[in-house]
Design a protein around this motif. Sequence first.
Motif, PDB file in Angstrom:
ATOM      1  N   VAL A   1     -12.411   1.251  -2.309  1.00  0.00           N
ATOM      2  CA  VAL A   1     -10.974   1.505  -2.223  1.00  0.00           C
ATOM      3  C   VAL A   1     -10.709   3.011  -2.093  1.00  0.00           C
ATOM      4  O   VAL A   1      -9.848   3.435  -1.302  1.00  0.00           O
ATOM      5  CB  VAL A   1     -10.256   0.928  -3.452  1.00  0.00           C
ATOM      6  N   LEU A   2     -11.438   3.823  -2.857  1.00  0.00           N
ATOM      7  CA  LEU A   2     -11.288   5.277  -2.725  1.00  0.00           C
ATOM      8  C   LEU A   2     -11.682   5.728  -1.317  1.00  0.00           C
ATOM      9  O   LEU A   2     -11.046   6.624  -0.749  1.00  0.00           O
ATOM     10  CB  LEU A   2     -12.144   5.989  -3.769  1.00  0.00           C
ATOM     11  N   LYS A   3     -12.708   5.117  -0.751  1.00  0.00           N
ATOM     12  CA  LYS A   3     -13.133   5.467   0.611  1.00  0.00           C
ATOM     13  C   LYS A   3     -12.060   5.094   1.624  1.00  0.00           C
ATOM     14  O   LYS A   3     -11.757   5.865   2.559  1.00  0.00           O
ATOM     15  CB  LYS A   3     -14.445   4.755   0.940  1.00  0.00           C
TER      16      LYS A   3
ATOM     17  N   THR B   1      -5.855  15.860  -5.779  1.00  0.00           N
ATOM     18  CA  THR B   1      -6.725  14.686  -5.694  1.00  0.00           C
ATOM     19  C   THR B   1      -6.463  13.738  -6.850  1.00  0.00           C
ATOM     20  O   THR B   1      -6.423  12.511  -6.678  1.00  0.00           O
ATOM     21  CB  THR B   1      -8.200  15.119  -5.701  1.00  0.00           C
ATOM     22  N   GLU B   2      -6.270  14.297  -8.038  1.00  0.00           N
ATOM     23  CA  GLU B   2      -6.014  13.468  -9.212  1.00  0.00           C
ATOM     24  C   GLU B   2      -4.748  12.630  -9.033  1.00  0.00           C
ATOM     25  O   GLU B   2      -4.731  11.431  -9.331  1.00  0.00           O
ATOM     26  CB  GLU B   2      -5.896  14.342 -10.457  1.00  0.00           C
ATOM     27  N   ALA B   3      -3.695  13.251  -8.529  1.00  0.00           N
ATOM     28  CA  ALA B   3      -2.441  12.520  -8.312  1.00  0.00           C
ATOM     29  C   ALA B   3      -2.628  11.413  -7.277  1.00  0.00           C
ATOM     30  O   ALA B   3      -2.132  10.292  -7.445  1.00  0.00           O
ATOM     31  CB  ALA B   3      -1.354  13.490  -7.861  1.00  0.00           C
ATOM     32  N   HIS B   4      -3.359  11.730  -6.195  1.00  0.00           N
ATOM     33  CA  HIS B   4      -3.634  10.739  -5.159  1.00  0.00           C
ATOM     34  C   HIS B   4      -4.452   9.582  -5.743  1.00  0.00           C
ATOM     35  O   HIS B   4      -4.145   8.400  -5.526  1.00  0.00           O
ATOM     36  CB  HIS B   4      -4.381  11.407  -4.000  1.00  0.00           C
ATOM     37  N   ALA B   5      -5.495   9.920  -6.512  1.00  0.00           N
ATOM     38  CA  ALA B   5      -6.368   8.896  -7.099  1.00  0.00           C
ATOM     39  C   ALA B   5      -5.602   8.008  -8.074  1.00  0.00           C
ATOM     40  O   ALA B   5      -5.795   6.787  -8.095  1.00  0.00           O
ATOM     41  CB  ALA B   5      -7.553   9.557  -7.797  1.00  0.00           C
ATOM     42  N   LEU B   6      -4.724   8.598  -8.857  1.00  0.00           N
ATOM     43  CA  LEU B   6      -3.960   7.802  -9.820  1.00  0.00           C
ATOM     44  C   LEU B   6      -2.996   6.854  -9.128  1.00  0.00           C
ATOM     45  O   LEU B   6      -2.752   5.738  -9.613  1.00  0.00           O
ATOM     46  CB  LEU B   6      -3.209   8.718 -10.783  1.00  0.00           C
ATOM     47  N   ALA B   7      -2.455   7.251  -8.009  1.00  0.00           N
ATOM     48  CA  ALA B   7      -1.595   6.350  -7.242  1.00  0.00           C
ATOM     49  C   ALA B   7      -2.401   5.143  -6.752  1.00  0.00           C
ATOM     50  O   ALA B   7      -1.935   3.998  -6.797  1.00  0.00           O
ATOM     51  CB  ALA B   7      -0.975   7.091  -6.068  1.00  0.00           C
ATOM     52  N   ILE B   8      -3.626   5.415  -6.308  1.00  0.00           N
ATOM     53  CA  ILE B   8      -4.513   4.325  -5.873  1.00  0.00           C
ATOM     54  C   ILE B   8      -4.868   3.431  -7.053  1.00  0.00           C
ATOM     55  O   ILE B   8      -4.860   2.201  -6.957  1.00  0.00           O
ATOM     56  CB  ILE B   8      -5.789   4.919  -5.230  1.00  0.00           C
ATOM     57  N   VAL B   9      -5.171   4.055  -8.195  1.00  0.00           N
ATOM     58  CA  VAL B   9      -5.529   3.301  -9.401  1.00  0.00           C
ATOM     59  C   VAL B   9      -4.383   2.384  -9.812  1.00  0.00           C
ATOM     60  O   VAL B   9      -4.601   1.220 -10.191  1.00  0.00           O
ATOM     61  CB  VAL B   9      -5.914   4.257 -10.546  1.00  0.00           C
ATOM     62  N   ASN B  10      -3.177   2.871  -9.741  1.00  0.00           N
ATOM     63  CA  ASN B  10      -2.023   2.038 -10.118  1.00  0.00           C
ATOM     64  C   ASN B  10      -1.907   0.816  -9.209  1.00  0.00           C
ATOM     65  O   ASN B  10      -1.550  -0.281  -9.667  1.00  0.00           O
ATOM     66  CB  ASN B  10      -0.735   2.864 -10.075  1.00  0.00           C
ATOM     67  N   ASP B  11      -2.235   0.991  -7.930  1.00  0.00           N
ATOM     68  CA  ASP B  11      -2.246  -0.154  -7.020  1.00  0.00           C
ATOM     69  C   ASP B  11      -3.367  -1.134  -7.383  1.00  0.00           C
ATOM     70  O   ASP B  11      -3.181  -2.355  -7.333  1.00  0.00           O
ATOM     71  CB  ASP B  11      -2.425   0.318  -5.572  1.00  0.00           C
ATOM     72  N   ILE B  12      -4.518  -0.590  -7.748  1.00  0.00           N
ATOM     73  CA  ILE B  12      -5.650  -1.434  -8.146  1.00  0.00           C
ATOM     74  C   ILE B  12      -5.299  -2.257  -9.381  1.00  0.00           C
ATOM     75  O   ILE B  12      -5.580  -3.457  -9.457  1.00  0.00           O
ATOM     76  CB  ILE B  12      -6.904  -0.560  -8.413  1.00  0.00           C
TER      77      ILE B  12
END
Length: 433
Positions: A263-265, A301-312
């Motif tokens: 998902v990160l990729k 990057t942290e903000a971007h990753a956390l947005a993805i994490v919230n979707d996960i």
Amino acid sequence: MEPLNGRLAKHVVVVSYDAFSEDHFEQAKQLPNLKRLVTSGVHTTKLKSVNPTMTYVVHSTMVTGVYPDKHGVFHNNPLQPFVETDNQAWHWYRQNVKVPTIYDAVNAAGLTTAGILWPVTARSSIKYNLPEVVAINGENQAIKVLKNGRPLFCLGLELKYGRIREGTNQPYLDDFSTACAVDTIKRKQPNLMLLHLIDLDDTKHAYGTKGQAVDEVIERMDKRLGDIITAVEEAGIMDETVFIVLGDHGQFDVKFKVYLNNVLKEHGLIEETASGYEWHAYFQSTGGSAYLHIKDGDKETEAHALAIVNDIVTNPKYGVKQLYKREELDELHVDPSIRYMLEAKKGYSFEDDITDEDVVDLTARGETYATHGYSTEQDNYRCNFIIAGKNIKLNAQLGEIEMVDVAPTIARILGVELNDVDGRSLDEVFKGD
């Protein structure tokens, strides 16, 4: 713990029965050797492990009496993104543990120590030490053991019992370890013996938590316990010995493997290059949980990753039970270097690899698998603890205890000083208390 005068026993034999959890206690205690220890000692099925529930993390707590946020072993492996599992380094070395250990304290008191495949003890102070290390990247296994253990001791055991072993395959590995422990007890009579047996953990990983394979390994484990007890008897030290048998974590059956780094990729936080992968964010799996690492602490990057994490978290296909942030991780005593952690629901596990599918249905493939690494707060996930021998009460039961209590209890039995621990000596197991 304050310095103590005198000892409750001269010898302590600790058998770490990897993955021996509450769901298998009733079955195991019917077998003769564990039954002997249960009826002649004190037991509980409510030993609470530490987070994450991984072997090297827990064993570091067992010998230090402190939580992972103090001893510093945060995972079996240091962070090694995109390195194949078989080529990853582990936290093999004593220097990875940041605090004093019980075996250091026993040595300092002028007593002797022995360790057979005990995790995170390579190059340690253990006098008779055959450490758990594995050759990677073309290393020679025999040379690696000799370099990181006590060479003459290891060489002698290899010459006597090496024929038993077939690499890391079971049941041969634990048969070898047991033979080494029996020999060491009879010849060296150490004041503290630390033995790590892995057969049950390996079997659960491969075949799931129930079934014939697990039944067979529980029987093998009881025979090994019998061999250890007999060795103590033949060494003539039975009347001065305390046995501790304990599990380090439970396991849960897994139906779905989830590949979070895919998902990160997909969102550009892991990039494929001509030489491999480059990462800005990366999930390091513990099996039942996963740490989110942000490269160089990059805030964007942290903000971007956390947005993805919230979707996960909100997408049920990924099987996320909970997102932990630092405040919650403080309460769980997770190493302070970890800022975010996802925990999987039962039936799901997280994996590190980049793969073609984000979620793999193991049941559809006809595969069996179980794992650990889940939070200690999960139901039916406690470990078993049995203590028996000199000055231990007979056929008694304990309630809830914690993994941090193990080292202070050993220190109390052997009358040695172990300071600044998070746990306590389980004085209620002793006669007269």
